[in-house]
Design an enzyme around this catalytic site. Structure first.
Site, PDB file in Angstrom:
ATOM      1  N   HIS A 106     -19.575  67.585 -52.911  1.00 42.64           N
ATOM      2  CA  HIS A 106     -20.369  66.601 -52.173  1.00 42.64           C
ATOM      3  C   HIS A 106     -20.431  67.039 -50.708  1.00 42.64           C
ATOM      4  O   HIS A 106     -19.415  67.401 -50.116  1.00 42.64           O
ATOM      5  CB  HIS A 106     -19.718  65.224 -52.303  1.00 42.64           C
ATOM      6  CG  HIS A 106     -20.252  64.236 -51.317  1.00 42.64           C
ATOM      7  ND1 HIS A 106     -21.611  64.045 -51.123  1.00 42.64           N
ATOM      8  CD2 HIS A 106     -19.616  63.399 -50.448  1.00 42.64           C
ATOM      9  CE1 HIS A 106     -21.773  63.127 -50.177  1.00 42.64           C
ATOM     10  NE2 HIS A 106     -20.589  62.731 -49.748  1.00 42.64           N
ATOM     11  N   CYS A 114     -20.897  58.046 -52.896  1.00 45.01           N
ATOM     12  CA  CYS A 114     -21.222  59.480 -52.943  1.00 45.01           C
ATOM     13  C   CYS A 114     -20.832  60.141 -54.257  1.00 45.01           C
ATOM     14  O   CYS A 114     -21.286  61.243 -54.553  1.00 45.01           O
ATOM     15  CB  CYS A 114     -20.554  60.204 -51.777  1.00 45.01           C
ATOM     16  SG  CYS A 114     -20.894  59.401 -50.216  1.00 45.01           S
ATOM     17  N   ASN A 163     -25.122  64.206 -44.742  1.00 44.27           N
ATOM     18  CA  ASN A 163     -24.505  63.611 -45.927  1.00 44.27           C
ATOM     19  C   ASN A 163     -25.509  62.652 -46.573  1.00 44.27           C
ATOM     20  O   ASN A 163     -25.817  61.611 -45.999  1.00 44.27           O
ATOM     21  CB  ASN A 163     -23.223  62.885 -45.491  1.00 44.27           C
ATOM     22  CG  ASN A 163     -22.515  62.170 -46.623  1.00 44.27           C
ATOM     23  OD1 ASN A 163     -23.099  61.900 -47.666  1.00 44.27           O
ATOM     24  ND2 ASN A 163     -21.254  61.846 -46.402  1.00 44.27           N
TER      25      ASN A 163
HETATM   26  N1  COA Z   1     -19.925  62.235 -30.681  1.00 45.45           N
HETATM   27  C1  COA Z   1     -18.955  62.394 -29.783  1.00 45.45           C
HETATM   28  N2  COA Z   1     -17.730  61.881 -29.915  1.00 45.45           N
HETATM   29  C2  COA Z   1     -17.462  61.190 -31.033  1.00 45.45           C
HETATM   30  C3  COA Z   1     -18.423  60.993 -32.027  1.00 45.45           C
HETATM   31  C4  COA Z   1     -19.694  61.542 -31.817  1.00 45.45           C
HETATM   32  N3  COA Z   1     -20.685  61.409 -32.727  1.00 45.45           N
HETATM   33  N4  COA Z   1     -17.874  60.263 -33.031  1.00 45.45           N
HETATM   34  C5  COA Z   1     -16.611  60.016 -32.670  1.00 45.45           C
HETATM   35  N5  COA Z   1     -16.363  60.569 -31.461  1.00 45.45           N
HETATM   36  C6  COA Z   1     -15.120  60.555 -30.701  1.00 45.45           C
HETATM   37  C7  COA Z   1     -14.224  59.394 -31.045  1.00 45.45           C
HETATM   38  O1  COA Z   1     -14.619  58.248 -30.344  1.00 45.45           O
HETATM   39  C8  COA Z   1     -12.890  59.905 -30.598  1.00 45.45           C
HETATM   40  O2  COA Z   1     -12.783  59.745 -29.219  1.00 45.45           O
HETATM   41  P1  COA Z   1     -11.383  59.301 -28.555  1.00 45.45           P
HETATM   42  O3  COA Z   1     -10.426  60.399 -28.879  1.00 45.45           O
HETATM   43  O4  COA Z   1     -11.739  59.190 -27.114  1.00 45.45           O
HETATM   44  O5  COA Z   1     -11.024  58.008 -29.194  1.00 45.45           O
HETATM   45  C9  COA Z   1     -12.963  61.405 -30.884  1.00 45.45           C
HETATM   46  O6  COA Z   1     -14.368  61.718 -31.020  1.00 45.45           O
HETATM   47  C10 COA Z   1     -12.236  61.841 -32.127  1.00 45.45           C
HETATM   48  O7  COA Z   1     -12.579  60.961 -33.165  1.00 45.45           O
HETATM   49  P2  COA Z   1     -12.082  61.183 -34.621  1.00 45.45           P
HETATM   50  O8  COA Z   1     -12.574  60.073 -35.486  1.00 45.45           O
HETATM   51  O9  COA Z   1     -10.612  61.461 -34.630  1.00 45.45           O
HETATM   52  O10 COA Z   1     -12.826  62.546 -34.972  1.00 45.45           O
HETATM   53  P3  COA Z   1     -12.723  63.424 -36.248  1.00 45.45           P
HETATM   54  O11 COA Z   1     -12.374  64.800 -35.910  1.00 45.45           O
HETATM   55  O12 COA Z   1     -11.924  62.747 -37.352  1.00 45.45           O
HETATM   56  O13 COA Z   1     -14.225  63.469 -36.751  1.00 45.45           O
HETATM   57  C11 COA Z   1     -15.580  62.461 -38.409  1.00 45.45           C
HETATM   58  C12 COA Z   1     -14.881  62.261 -37.090  1.00 45.45           C
HETATM   59  C13 COA Z   1     -16.241  61.145 -38.776  1.00 45.45           C
HETATM   60  C14 COA Z   1     -16.632  63.534 -38.239  1.00 45.45           C
HETATM   61  C15 COA Z   1     -14.550  62.893 -39.481  1.00 45.45           C
HETATM   62  O14 COA Z   1     -13.418  62.055 -39.450  1.00 45.45           O
HETATM   63  C16 COA Z   1     -15.108  62.875 -40.855  1.00 45.45           C
HETATM   64  O15 COA Z   1     -16.048  63.561 -41.156  1.00 45.45           O
HETATM   65  N6  COA Z   1     -14.505  62.086 -41.755  1.00 45.45           N
HETATM   66  C17 COA Z   1     -14.986  61.971 -43.095  1.00 45.45           C
HETATM   67  C18 COA Z   1     -16.217  61.152 -43.055  1.00 45.45           C
HETATM   68  C19 COA Z   1     -17.008  61.268 -44.308  1.00 45.45           C
HETATM   69  O16 COA Z   1     -17.021  62.265 -44.950  1.00 45.45           O
HETATM   70  N7  COA Z   1     -17.697  60.189 -44.621  1.00 45.45           N
HETATM   71  C20 COA Z   1     -18.530  60.127 -45.721  1.00 45.45           C
HETATM   72  C21 COA Z   1     -17.790  59.837 -46.929  1.00 45.45           C
HETATM   73  S1  COA Z   1     -18.731  60.189 -48.299  1.00 45.45           S
END
Ligand code: COA
Length: 325
Positions: free
Chosen positions: A252, A112, A282
């Site tokens: 980004h 990214c 994204n």
């Molecule tokens: N729908 C519903 N539930 C979801 C889900 C979805 N699409 N994706 C994950 N979950 C669940 C998980 O399984 C977890 O469940 P659990 O508590 O029963 O285990 C719960 O939601 C929380 O997961 P978590 O990973 O802690 O959520 P989060 O608040 O960190 O959000 C992201 C997840 C991926 C949205 C977030 O971490 C994020 O955006 N990170 C950066 C990613 C990024 O920018 N990537 C690109 C890099 S350039």
């Protein structure tokens, strides 16, 4: 002579994948995706569409707006993690399609942050007189590398391309500070282990979806905020400005909560931070040039404005660029 961004263009697929569509594919909800990421929809290439097609249209729009002829372009840097094919580079494929016969085409592979990697590379080439005009493209068809049974990644990524033409500008304008960084120790925060020489291209690897993105979203989140806020402050201080001097911050577009956290660390008000994540998701290396082109087209950025761009991505990589338009 400084290097500046002379013009921009963008393009994306017609296909749209909404949160409601994803609700039918994985166990998720519009409410979860919206509150955790800010994304409402993302563009998705059709099976017969591929990265360079979007890159070419974005590039042609940028070159047309620059008023230059395509023969004036001396280097094409395409930032992509989802090339058309392993060989030749997407930069060369773009060169062929647009007819940039006087250019060298190449790719940068920085996820990214790739667009800011490209900008940083060509900035010094223009400033030192090695080339006069450059084309930097960020282009991705991420949806072909997404595992649509993994709800933590499939809701995030979308497809598109953005391009910028760079060239010499008068002193006081153009790129005032730019820097790229990486830390390979965080390799497994966002990675695709398959498709290369380590795992080999085997039926088993494909069946196991080893070529698809794997992400530790929670860990990546913290590194993203820290690295983007840190390099943004560094670029401002290097150029002798404060955040009050900035007209628009273009981060980004990874996740609205990451954008909000970076804005809060920089103490910049929301109205000065551009976001299009609700419509595009994204788009990795394409996200900053798409956002930049939208800002220039809508008049949110005009001549004389100071613009701060910052990115992070798999690697992990990150970067910051401060530009006076
Ligand atoms: N729908 C519903 N539930 C979801 C889900 C979805 N699409 N994706 C994950 N979950 C669940 C998980 O399984 C977890 O469940 P659990 O508590 O029963 O285990 C719960 O939601 C929380 O997961 P978590 O990973 O802690 O959520 P989060 O608040 O960190 O959000 C992201 C997840 C991926 C949205 C977030 O971490 C994020 O955006 N990170 C950066 C990613 C990024 O920018 N990537 C690109 C890099 S350039």
């Amino acid at each position: 002579m400084n290097a500046g961004i002379l013009s921009t263009g963008h393009d994306y697929p017609e296909g749209i994948l909404t949160n409601a569509d994803l609700e039918k594919i994985v166990e998720t909800s519009d409410e979860w995706i919206t509150t955790r990421t800010g994304i409402k929809q993302r563009r998705k290439a059709a099976d017969n569409e591929y990265t360079s097609q979007f890159a070419v249209r974005a590039s042609e729009r940028a070159i047309e707006k620059s008023g230059l002829s395509v023969e004036d372009i001396e280097i094409i840097v395409c930032a992509t993690t989802t090339p058309d094919q392993i060989l030749p580079s997407t930069g060369c494929l773009i060169q062929k399609e647009i007819g940039a016969v006087n250019a060298a085409g190449m790719d940068v592979f920085a996820a990214c942050s790739g667009f800011l990697y490209g900008i940083t590379m060509v900035e010094s080439m223009i400033r030192t007189g090695q080339v006069k005009h450059a084309l930097v493209v960020g282009a991705e068809v991420l949806t072909k590398y997404v595992d649509y049974s993994d709800r933590s990644t499939c809701v995030i990524f979308g497809d598109g391309a953005g391009a910028a033409v760079l060239g010499p500008v008068e002193d006081g304008k153009g790129i005032l500070a730019t820097k790229i960084m990486s830390d390979g120790r965080y390799e497994e925060q966002l990675f695709a282990p398959g498709g290369g020489t380590k795992m080999g291209i085997t039926h088993q690897a494909i069946d196991e979806k080893a070529h698809c993105f794997k992400m530790r979203g929670n860990e990546l989140f913290k590194v993203a905020v820290r690295s983007m806020a840190g390099i943004s402050k560094e670029m401002l201080s290097k150029a002798g400005y404060t955040v009050d001097d900035v007209k628009m911050v273009i981060p980004h577009q990874a996740n609205q909560r990451i954008t909000d956290a970076v804005a809060s660390r920089l103490k910049v008000p929301d109205e000065k931070v551009y976001s299009n994540i609700a419509e595009h998701g994204n788009t990795s290396s394409a996200s900053i040039p798409i956002a930049l082109d939208e800002c220039l087209e809508s008049g949110k950025i005009v001549e004389g404005d100071l613009v701060l761009m910052t990115a992070f991505g798999g690697g992990v990589t990150w970067g910051g660029t401060l530009v006076r338009f």
